[in-house]
Design a protein around this motif. Sequence first.
Motif, PDB file in Angstrom:
ATOM      1  N   PHE A 210      -7.766   3.645   5.459  1.00 23.83           N
ATOM      2  CA  PHE A 210      -7.356   4.072   4.124  1.00 23.83           C
ATOM      3  C   PHE A 210      -6.064   3.373   3.665  1.00 23.83           C
ATOM      4  O   PHE A 210      -5.083   3.331   4.398  1.00 23.83           O
ATOM      5  CB  PHE A 210      -7.147   5.593   4.130  1.00 23.83           C
ATOM      6  N   VAL A 211      -6.072   2.830   2.479  1.00 22.61           N
ATOM      7  CA  VAL A 211      -4.860   2.250   1.887  1.00 22.61           C
ATOM      8  C   VAL A 211      -4.550   3.012   0.600  1.00 22.61           C
ATOM      9  O   VAL A 211      -5.370   3.016  -0.325  1.00 22.61           O
ATOM     10  CB  VAL A 211      -5.050   0.750   1.539  1.00 22.61           C
ATOM     11  N   PRO A 212      -3.395   3.672   0.529  1.00 24.13           N
ATOM     12  CA  PRO A 212      -3.098   4.470  -0.667  1.00 24.13           C
ATOM     13  C   PRO A 212      -2.817   3.605  -1.894  1.00 24.13           C
ATOM     14  O   PRO A 212      -2.355   2.467  -1.779  1.00 24.13           O
ATOM     15  CB  PRO A 212      -1.855   5.272  -0.278  1.00 24.13           C
ATOM     16  N   ALA A 213      -3.088   4.180  -3.064  1.00 25.07           N
ATOM     17  CA  ALA A 213      -2.903   3.459  -4.324  1.00 25.07           C
ATOM     18  C   ALA A 213      -1.492   2.895  -4.463  1.00 25.07           C
ATOM     19  O   ALA A 213      -1.303   1.781  -4.960  1.00 25.07           O
ATOM     20  CB  ALA A 213      -3.223   4.396  -5.497  1.00 25.07           C
ATOM     21  N   ALA A 214      -0.485   3.634  -4.001  1.00 25.98           N
ATOM     22  CA  ALA A 214       0.905   3.172  -4.158  1.00 25.98           C
ATOM     23  C   ALA A 214       1.102   1.849  -3.425  1.00 25.98           C
ATOM     24  O   ALA A 214       1.811   0.951  -3.900  1.00 25.98           O
ATOM     25  CB  ALA A 214       1.864   4.233  -3.616  1.00 25.98           C
ATOM     26  N   GLU A 215       0.480   1.710  -2.283  1.00 28.52           N
ATOM     27  CA  GLU A 215       0.598   0.464  -1.521  1.00 28.52           C
ATOM     28  C   GLU A 215      -0.169  -0.681  -2.205  1.00 28.52           C
ATOM     29  O   GLU A 215       0.294  -1.828  -2.240  1.00 28.52           O
ATOM     30  CB  GLU A 215       0.074   0.693  -0.101  1.00 28.52           C
ATOM     31  N   ILE A 216      -1.303  -0.366  -2.759  1.00 23.88           N
ATOM     32  CA  ILE A 216      -2.070  -1.380  -3.496  1.00 23.88           C
ATOM     33  C   ILE A 216      -1.217  -1.914  -4.655  1.00 23.88           C
ATOM     34  O   ILE A 216      -1.094  -3.117  -4.875  1.00 23.88           O
ATOM     35  CB  ILE A 216      -3.397  -0.788  -4.032  1.00 23.88           C
ATOM     36  N   LEU A 217      -0.580  -0.973  -5.345  1.00 27.95           N
ATOM     37  CA  LEU A 217       0.255  -1.355  -6.487  1.00 27.95           C
ATOM     38  C   LEU A 217       1.404  -2.268  -6.057  1.00 27.95           C
ATOM     39  O   LEU A 217       1.691  -3.282  -6.704  1.00 27.95           O
ATOM     40  CB  LEU A 217       0.792  -0.080  -7.150  1.00 27.95           C
ATOM     41  N   GLN A 218       2.027  -1.934  -4.955  1.00 24.87           N
ATOM     42  CA  GLN A 218       3.118  -2.779  -4.438  1.00 24.87           C
ATOM     43  C   GLN A 218       2.647  -4.215  -4.207  1.00 24.87           C
ATOM     44  O   GLN A 218       3.328  -5.173  -4.563  1.00 24.87           O
ATOM     45  CB  GLN A 218       3.567  -2.245  -3.084  1.00 24.87           C
ATOM     46  N   ARG A 219       1.494  -4.329  -3.605  1.00 23.56           N
ATOM     47  CA  ARG A 219       0.974  -5.675  -3.329  1.00 23.56           C
ATOM     48  C   ARG A 219       0.665  -6.419  -4.614  1.00 23.56           C
ATOM     49  O   ARG A 219       0.865  -7.623  -4.712  1.00 23.56           O
ATOM     50  CB  ARG A 219      -0.310  -5.587  -2.508  1.00 23.56           C
ATOM     51  N   LEU A 220       0.159  -5.695  -5.593  1.00 24.12           N
ATOM     52  CA  LEU A 220      -0.178  -6.332  -6.859  1.00 24.12           C
ATOM     53  C   LEU A 220       1.068  -6.883  -7.541  1.00 24.12           C
ATOM     54  O   LEU A 220       1.037  -7.914  -8.203  1.00 24.12           O
ATOM     55  CB  LEU A 220      -0.874  -5.328  -7.788  1.00 24.12           C
ATOM     56  N   LYS A 221       2.182  -6.177  -7.339  1.00 26.67           N
ATOM     57  CA  LYS A 221       3.429  -6.606  -7.980  1.00 26.67           C
ATOM     58  C   LYS A 221       3.988  -7.872  -7.353  1.00 26.67           C
ATOM     59  O   LYS A 221       4.856  -8.528  -7.931  1.00 26.67           O
ATOM     60  CB  LYS A 221       4.455  -5.469  -7.920  1.00 26.67           C
ATOM     61  N   ARG A 222       3.512  -8.213  -6.173  1.00 21.73           N
ATOM     62  CA  ARG A 222       3.962  -9.461  -5.544  1.00 21.73           C
ATOM     63  C   ARG A 222       3.424 -10.685  -6.270  1.00 21.73           C
ATOM     64  O   ARG A 222       3.960 -11.776  -6.165  1.00 21.73           O
ATOM     65  CB  ARG A 222       3.465  -9.537  -4.106  1.00 21.73           C
ATOM     66  N   VAL A 223       2.320 -10.526  -6.975  1.00 28.22           N
ATOM     67  CA  VAL A 223       1.684 -11.663  -7.647  1.00 28.22           C
ATOM     68  C   VAL A 223       2.491 -12.093  -8.867  1.00 28.22           C
ATOM     69  O   VAL A 223       2.759 -13.274  -9.075  1.00 28.22           O
ATOM     70  CB  VAL A 223       0.237 -11.298  -8.064  1.00 28.22           C
ATOM     71  N   ALA A 224       2.904 -11.129  -9.669  1.00 28.28           N
ATOM     72  CA  ALA A 224       3.641 -11.373 -10.907  1.00 28.28           C
ATOM     73  C   ALA A 224       4.013  -9.996 -11.448  1.00 28.28           C
ATOM     74  O   ALA A 224       3.444  -8.991 -11.008  1.00 28.28           O
ATOM     75  CB  ALA A 224       2.771 -12.127 -11.909  1.00 28.28           C
ATOM     76  N   PRO A 225       4.947  -9.955 -12.427  1.00 26.69           N
ATOM     77  CA  PRO A 225       5.277  -8.642 -12.987  1.00 26.69           C
ATOM     78  C   PRO A 225       4.047  -7.990 -13.621  1.00 26.69           C
ATOM     79  O   PRO A 225       3.246  -8.656 -14.266  1.00 26.69           O
ATOM     80  CB  PRO A 225       6.322  -8.977 -14.062  1.00 26.69           C
ATOM     81  N   LEU A 226       3.922  -6.716 -13.387  1.00 24.71           N
ATOM     82  CA  LEU A 226       2.757  -5.972 -13.884  1.00 24.71           C
ATOM     83  C   LEU A 226       3.204  -5.011 -14.969  1.00 24.71           C
ATOM     84  O   LEU A 226       4.179  -4.281 -14.770  1.00 24.71           O
ATOM     85  CB  LEU A 226       2.199  -5.111 -12.756  1.00 24.71           C
ATOM     86  N   ALA A 227       2.488  -4.988 -16.076  1.00 21.71           N
ATOM     87  CA  ALA A 227       2.818  -4.013 -17.119  1.00 21.71           C
ATOM     88  C   ALA A 227       1.676  -3.025 -17.258  1.00 21.71           C
ATOM     89  O   ALA A 227       0.520  -3.373 -17.029  1.00 21.71           O
ATOM     90  CB  ALA A 227       3.042  -4.730 -18.441  1.00 21.71           C
TER      91      ALA A 227
END
Length: 335
Positions: A210-227
Amino acid sequence: MTDRVLMPAPPTDSFERKIDYLRLSVTDRCNLRCTYCMPEDGLPKLDHRDILRYEEFLTLAEIVTGMGISKIRITGGEPLVRKNILTLCKNISQLPGLKSLSITTNGVLLSQFAQGLLETGIKRINISLDTLKREKFAALTRQDLFPQVWEGIQTAFTAGLSPIKLNTVVLRGTNDDEIEDLARLTFRYPFHVRFIEFMPFQQRDYDRQFVPAAEILQRLKRVAPLARSDKDESNGPALYYRYESAPGRIGIISPVSGHFCPACNRLRITADGKLRTCLFSRDETDLRQALRQGASQDRIEEIIRFAITLKPEKHELNSHIFRKCISRPMFSIGG
Ligand code: 5AD
Ligand code: SF4
């Protein structure tokens, strides 16, 4: 699909949620064997006599659209393996009162079906895609069909199906290293790439994966700023984000750590004609029996309305007791 002025308002449940969306599972068969969904040799399949016939699906669709339920999504198993699926879609899409018909597929047969789907009136399509790597796809789904699925996605895009939503179930140690690459697709395509928390359906080793949504979001923010971004018009459970200048969108669906229950607008009907008002509840109402015993459409509508009044307020996905009691695997509920 006709926009009738005189269609009734959708029913509401006991928590004042408007119920205007049905997910209709047309088969429990699937041409993949995703490890988290099915054992290798499959699970006992429904006897074909127990699966609703074409006319029975259509009758149910007619009843619900007559009640003001105006959005229907066709699911499976894999809906494109169902015989005459395009004719069924076409007939459903012509029901008065239907505003949107959509489909969820694993993409394996999409290159041959994309154009046909579009011609039935379907525009919105969800495609399950957990990895962009051929070997990993083969291991995860037990079929070496990544090239075919990718071609299916491209064909759907060129044909004009829209929006195209790619759904990824995030599994630690399997595809969590691809979150960024999958998200980067939104720079190239106007797709909605949606990451879904893994839900506990009788898997061994669930907690490790299981990977929680908060961790998924963190990884997504590594790509570029997310709005944050607006939802699209379908009142779905995803939280939407976007990268600046990207034509696509990112969605995060957190059935486990988040709570989308207050906004839940949906019903499900399984391929054997059981009505489920909550993905996570064991309660089912047998519509097939009513249909086959010759109940009138009015009577079946009454049965559906009663079941809606019993729709649970929320799931107990985090409770220990709950984890033990899920009654059906995903392929037999229809996602
Ligand atoms: N958790 C989250 N999603 C799941 N699916 C199947 N099993 C699970 C699970 N345990 C998804 C598939 C597909 C859809 C039909 O349901 O990946 O996208
Ligand atoms: Fe995979 Fe979906 Fe088929 Fe299950 S129903 S095996 S998740 S493609």
